[in-house]
Design a protein around this motif. Structure first.
Motif, PDB file in Angstrom:
ATOM      1  N   GLU A 250       0.837  -1.205   0.000  1.00 50.33           N
ATOM      2  CA  GLU A 250       0.000   0.000   0.000  1.00 50.33           C
ATOM      3  C   GLU A 250       0.871   1.253   0.000  1.00 50.33           C
ATOM      4  N   VAL A 251       1.929   1.205   0.791  1.00 47.52           N
ATOM      5  CA  VAL A 251       2.827   2.359   0.907  1.00 47.52           C
ATOM      6  C   VAL A 251       3.520   2.638  -0.419  1.00 47.52           C
ATOM      7  N   LEU A 252       4.021   1.591  -1.050  1.00 42.47           N
ATOM      8  CA  LEU A 252       4.729   1.765  -2.322  1.00 42.47           C
ATOM      9  C   LEU A 252       3.814   2.352  -3.390  1.00 42.47           C
ATOM     10  N   VAL A 253       2.580   1.873  -3.453  1.00 43.66           N
ATOM     11  CA  VAL A 253       1.633   2.414  -4.433  1.00 43.66           C
ATOM     12  C   VAL A 253       1.309   3.868  -4.104  1.00 43.66           C
ATOM     13  N   GLY A 254       1.133   4.169  -2.816  1.00 42.64           N
ATOM     14  CA  GLY A 254       0.869   5.553  -2.419  1.00 42.64           C
ATOM     15  C   GLY A 254       1.966   6.493  -2.861  1.00 42.64           C
ATOM     16  N   TRP A 255       3.195   6.057  -2.646  1.00 39.94           N
ATOM     17  CA  TRP A 255       4.323   6.880  -3.092  1.00 39.94           C
ATOM     18  C   TRP A 255       4.358   7.036  -4.597  1.00 39.94           C
ATOM     19  N   ASP A 256       4.066   5.946  -5.307  1.00 42.19           N
ATOM     20  CA  ASP A 256       4.085   6.020  -6.778  1.00 42.19           C
ATOM     21  C   ASP A 256       3.044   7.008  -7.293  1.00 42.19           C
ATOM     22  N   ILE A 257       1.869   7.049  -6.643  1.00 40.22           N
ATOM     23  CA  ILE A 257       0.842   8.007  -7.047  1.00 40.22           C
ATOM     24  C   ILE A 257       1.334   9.432  -6.830  1.00 40.22           C
ATOM     25  N   LEU A 258       1.905   9.692  -5.665  1.00 47.97           N
ATOM     26  CA  LEU A 258       2.391  11.039  -5.358  1.00 47.97           C
ATOM     27  C   LEU A 258       3.552  11.432  -6.275  1.00 47.97           C
ATOM     28  N   SER A 260       4.103  10.321  -9.280  1.00 47.27           N
ATOM     29  CA  SER A 260       3.596  10.515 -10.648  1.00 47.27           C
ATOM     30  C   SER A 260       3.034  11.913 -10.842  1.00 47.27           C
ATOM     31  N   LEU A 261       2.490  12.496  -9.777  1.00 49.58           N
ATOM     32  CA  LEU A 261       1.912  13.840  -9.848  1.00 49.58           C
ATOM     33  C   LEU A 261       2.891  14.919  -9.397  1.00 49.58           C
ATOM     34  N   GLY A 262       4.115  14.519  -9.083  1.00 51.40           N
ATOM     35  CA  GLY A 262       5.120  15.490  -8.657  1.00 51.40           C
ATOM     36  C   GLY A 262       4.825  16.106  -7.310  1.00 51.40           C
ATOM     37  N   LEU A 263       4.019  15.422  -6.481  1.00 53.57           N
ATOM     38  CA  LEU A 263       3.641  15.980  -5.184  1.00 53.57           C
ATOM     39  C   LEU A 263       4.629  15.635  -4.079  1.00 53.57           C
ATOM     40  N   ARG A 264       5.310  14.506  -4.215  1.00 50.05           N
ATOM     41  CA  ARG A 264       6.390  14.148  -3.301  1.00 50.05           C
ATOM     42  C   ARG A 264       7.435  13.359  -4.072  1.00 50.05           C
ATOM     43  N   HIS A 265       8.631  13.367  -3.562  1.00 50.84           N
ATOM     44  CA  HIS A 265       9.724  12.689  -4.250  1.00 50.84           C
ATOM     45  C   HIS A 265      10.509  11.868  -3.247  1.00 50.84           C
ATOM     46  N   ARG A 266      10.675  10.599  -3.543  1.00 54.10           N
ATOM     47  CA  ARG A 266      11.451   9.712  -2.680  1.00 54.10           C
ATOM     48  C   ARG A 266      11.996   8.573  -3.525  1.00 54.10           C
ATOM     49  N   GLY A 267      13.281   8.359  -3.427  1.00 54.31           N
ATOM     50  CA  GLY A 267      13.881   7.242  -4.128  1.00 54.31           C
ATOM     51  C   GLY A 267      13.983   7.456  -5.630  1.00 54.31           C
ATOM     52  N   VAL A 268      14.320   6.397  -6.325  1.00 61.05           N
ATOM     53  CA  VAL A 268      14.538   6.471  -7.772  1.00 61.05           C
ATOM     54  C   VAL A 268      13.218   6.302  -8.514  1.00 61.05           C
ATOM     55  N   LYS A 269      12.893   7.274  -9.328  1.00 61.38           N
ATOM     56  CA  LYS A 269      11.707   7.207 -10.177  1.00 61.38           C
ATOM     57  C   LYS A 269      12.159   6.757 -11.565  1.00 61.38           C
ATOM     58  N   ILE A 270      11.744   5.548 -11.952  1.00 63.49           N
ATOM     59  CA  ILE A 270      12.174   4.996 -13.239  1.00 63.49           C
ATOM     60  C   ILE A 270      11.112   5.254 -14.302  1.00 63.49           C
ATOM     61  N   ILE A 271      11.545   5.915 -15.364  1.00 62.40           N
ATOM     62  CA  ILE A 271      10.681   6.107 -16.533  1.00 62.40           C
ATOM     63  C   ILE A 271      11.120   5.074 -17.561  1.00 62.40           C
ATOM     64  N   SER A 272      10.238   4.166 -17.917  1.00 59.57           N
ATOM     65  CA  SER A 272      10.643   3.098 -18.832  1.00 59.57           C
ATOM     66  C   SER A 272       9.587   2.874 -19.903  1.00 59.57           C
ATOM     67  N   CYS A 273      10.038   2.384 -21.039  1.00 58.63           N
ATOM     68  CA  CYS A 273       9.118   2.100 -22.145  1.00 58.63           C
ATOM     69  C   CYS A 273       8.472   0.732 -21.927  1.00 58.63           C
ATOM     70  N   PRO A 274       7.354   0.455 -22.621  1.00 61.88           N
ATOM     71  CA  PRO A 274       6.686  -0.842 -22.453  1.00 61.88           C
ATOM     72  C   PRO A 274       7.413  -1.986 -23.143  1.00 61.88           C
ATOM     73  N   SER A 275       8.442  -1.658 -23.921  1.00 59.66           N
ATOM     74  CA  SER A 275       9.256  -2.608 -24.701  1.00 59.66           C
ATOM     75  C   SER A 275       8.535  -3.019 -25.978  1.00 59.66           C
ATOM     76  N   CYS A 276       9.322  -3.305 -27.002  1.00 62.63           N
ATOM     77  CA  CYS A 276       8.787  -3.764 -28.288  1.00 62.63           C
ATOM     78  C   CYS A 276       9.915  -4.442 -29.048  1.00 62.63           C
ATOM     79  N   ALA A 277       9.667  -4.782 -30.300  1.00 60.41           N
ATOM     80  CA  ALA A 277      10.666  -5.501 -31.099  1.00 60.41           C
ATOM     81  C   ALA A 277      11.900  -4.651 -31.402  1.00 60.41           C
ATOM     82  N   ARG A 278      11.783  -3.327 -31.187  1.00 58.00           N
ATOM     83  CA  ARG A 278      12.940  -2.466 -31.461  1.00 58.00           C
ATOM     84  C   ARG A 278      13.953  -2.462 -30.319  1.00 58.00           C
ATOM     85  N   GLN A 279      13.588  -3.018 -29.182  1.00 55.67           N
ATOM     86  CA  GLN A 279      14.428  -2.868 -27.990  1.00 55.67           C
ATOM     87  C   GLN A 279      15.814  -3.480 -28.172  1.00 55.67           C
TER      88      GLN A 279
END
Length: 386
Positions: A250-258, A260-279
């Motif tokens: 629950e805590v991890l999801v709560g942090w991810d929501i915050l 994502s909206l730039g409301l709080r920052h903690r730890g490494v935020k990974i921006i990643s692609c969904p992957s495809c045949a070009r990867q």
């Protein structure tokens, strides 16, 4: 690469501020993340261990159920052994609230209307004042008062808000205003509408949540829709993501929501692609491995992991560090939005972990230096004032 653009700005609702132990809630305080234990409170050690796992995940406040006298006795030991303020969850029996306040609870979660007579409410409020407890008025669509169900025919936003304001008046009549309010429902539309109405009707801090949201996956989606909607509109001062899962999830999801909206920052935020045949490398496995390897990092940092050059350079512009899949067994590493060097595919994960840890160490060293310089500046100022 942090910094806001005009379209990312969220204007938070102005609310009064209260405290749950050492954690400020409302006003200009950061939106806090809560969870609730699911161990037997009477098993103090199991409860303490569960709270510590939630602490590792970044929880700010933890709620513990206190249904009987044995639980409030165990609460005293629990409070002493953890580092976050504890909210005692009380239903119906006013003596449990008084016992929990004495045991060191930082907040009492109650419905004043369920406590009983005016005298019993007075005793609970007195205990809260005497022991420095705040209170959460917890209204739930599944347990609305009979007169409101008769009035409205079914649970709805108007009924939830009316219940909340009735309970708030009970506390106000006892000259107590150190409280926050929640109006939860499992129906996203009902919960969001109720919170929106309540936000306009009072200035008390709001604890937001979608109750009984469901399993880890379904509940995460449902909570993200409801809580994301409210937070984006500036509504919410403290939050819980209710999942049929371990509290730390629950805590991890709560942090991810915050985050994502730039409301709080903690730890490494990974921006990643969904992957495809070009990867150029296995994005899914790489991201999962990096999330696990970097879970210990608390300093805010952004990292883009993109499988190919289509979106990689663009995403790297907006992150502190980045990797884009390349050819010939080598991938491009970005630092500060710019191409920096390449890394062999076999070494990529270890190299990224090393870069992140180096960057974090540099940030921490700079913060420590600024803090020390600030203290040094205070000394002459204090001397001149004397």
């Amino acid at each position: 690469m942090s910094g806001y653009r005009p379209y990312q700005h969220i204007e938070r609702r102005k609310s009064r501020q209260i405290h749950v132990g050492k954690v400020a809630v409302g006003g200009d305080a950061p939106i806090s993340v809560q969870t609730m234990t699911n161990t037997l409170t009477t098993d103090a050690q199991a409860t303490i261990e569960q709270i510590r796992r939630a602490e590792m995940a970044g929880v700010d406040i933890v709620r513990v159920s206190c249904p009987d006298e044995e639980s409030t006795k165990a609460l005293e030991e629990i409070v002493k052994e953890v580092n976050v303020p504890i909210v005692a969850d009380i239903h119906f029996h006013y003596k449990r609230a008084i016992e929990a306040a004495k045991a060191g609870a930082a907040c009492l979660r109650i419905n004043p209307g369920n406590i009983g007579s005016a005298e019993r409410v007075r005793e609970v409020v007195k205990a809260a004042k005497d022991y420095g407890c705040s209170i959460r008025i917890g209204v739930n669509a599944g347990s609305l008062e009979k007169h409101l169900l008769e009035k409205y025919g079914e649970p709805n936003p108007d009924a939830l808000v009316e219940s909340a304001l009735e309970h708030a008046k009970i506390l106000e009549d006892h000259d107590f205003r150190e409280f926050k309010i929640s109006v939860k429902a499992s129906d996203v539309f009902m919960a969001v509408a109720a919170y929106q109405q309540l936000a306009e009707a009072c200035d008390y801090p709001l604890h937001i949540g979608i109750t009984e949201a469901g399993s880890k996956r379904a509940g995460t989606v449902k909570s993200s829709i409801g809580l994301g909607n409210l937070l984006w509109a500036g509504v919410g001062d403290t939050m819980r993501v209710s999942l049929s899962a371990a509290p730390e999830e629950e805590v991890l999801v709560g942090w991810d929501i915050l985050k994502s909206l730039g409301l709080r920052h903690r730890g490494v935020k990974i921006i990643s692609c969904p992957s495809c045949a070009r990867q150029g490398f296995n994005v899914v496995e790489t991201v999962q491995t990096l999330e696990d390897r970097l879970a210990h990092i608390k300093t805010p940092l952004t990292l883009s992991i993109i499988g190919c050059v289509v979106n990689g350079p663009g995403e790297a512009l907006l992150t502190d560090l980045g990797v884009t899949g390349g050819g010939s067994g080598r991938h491009m590493v970005y630092a500060g939005g710019k191409q920096d060097h390449t890394v062999p595919a076999a070494d990529m994960i270890e190299h990224v972990v090393e870069l992140v840890e180096e960057r974090v160490a540099a940030i921490q060293a700079e913060e420590a230096k600024e803090k020390q310089e600030g203290k040094a500046q205070e000394l002459p100022d204090m001397a001149s004032a004397n």
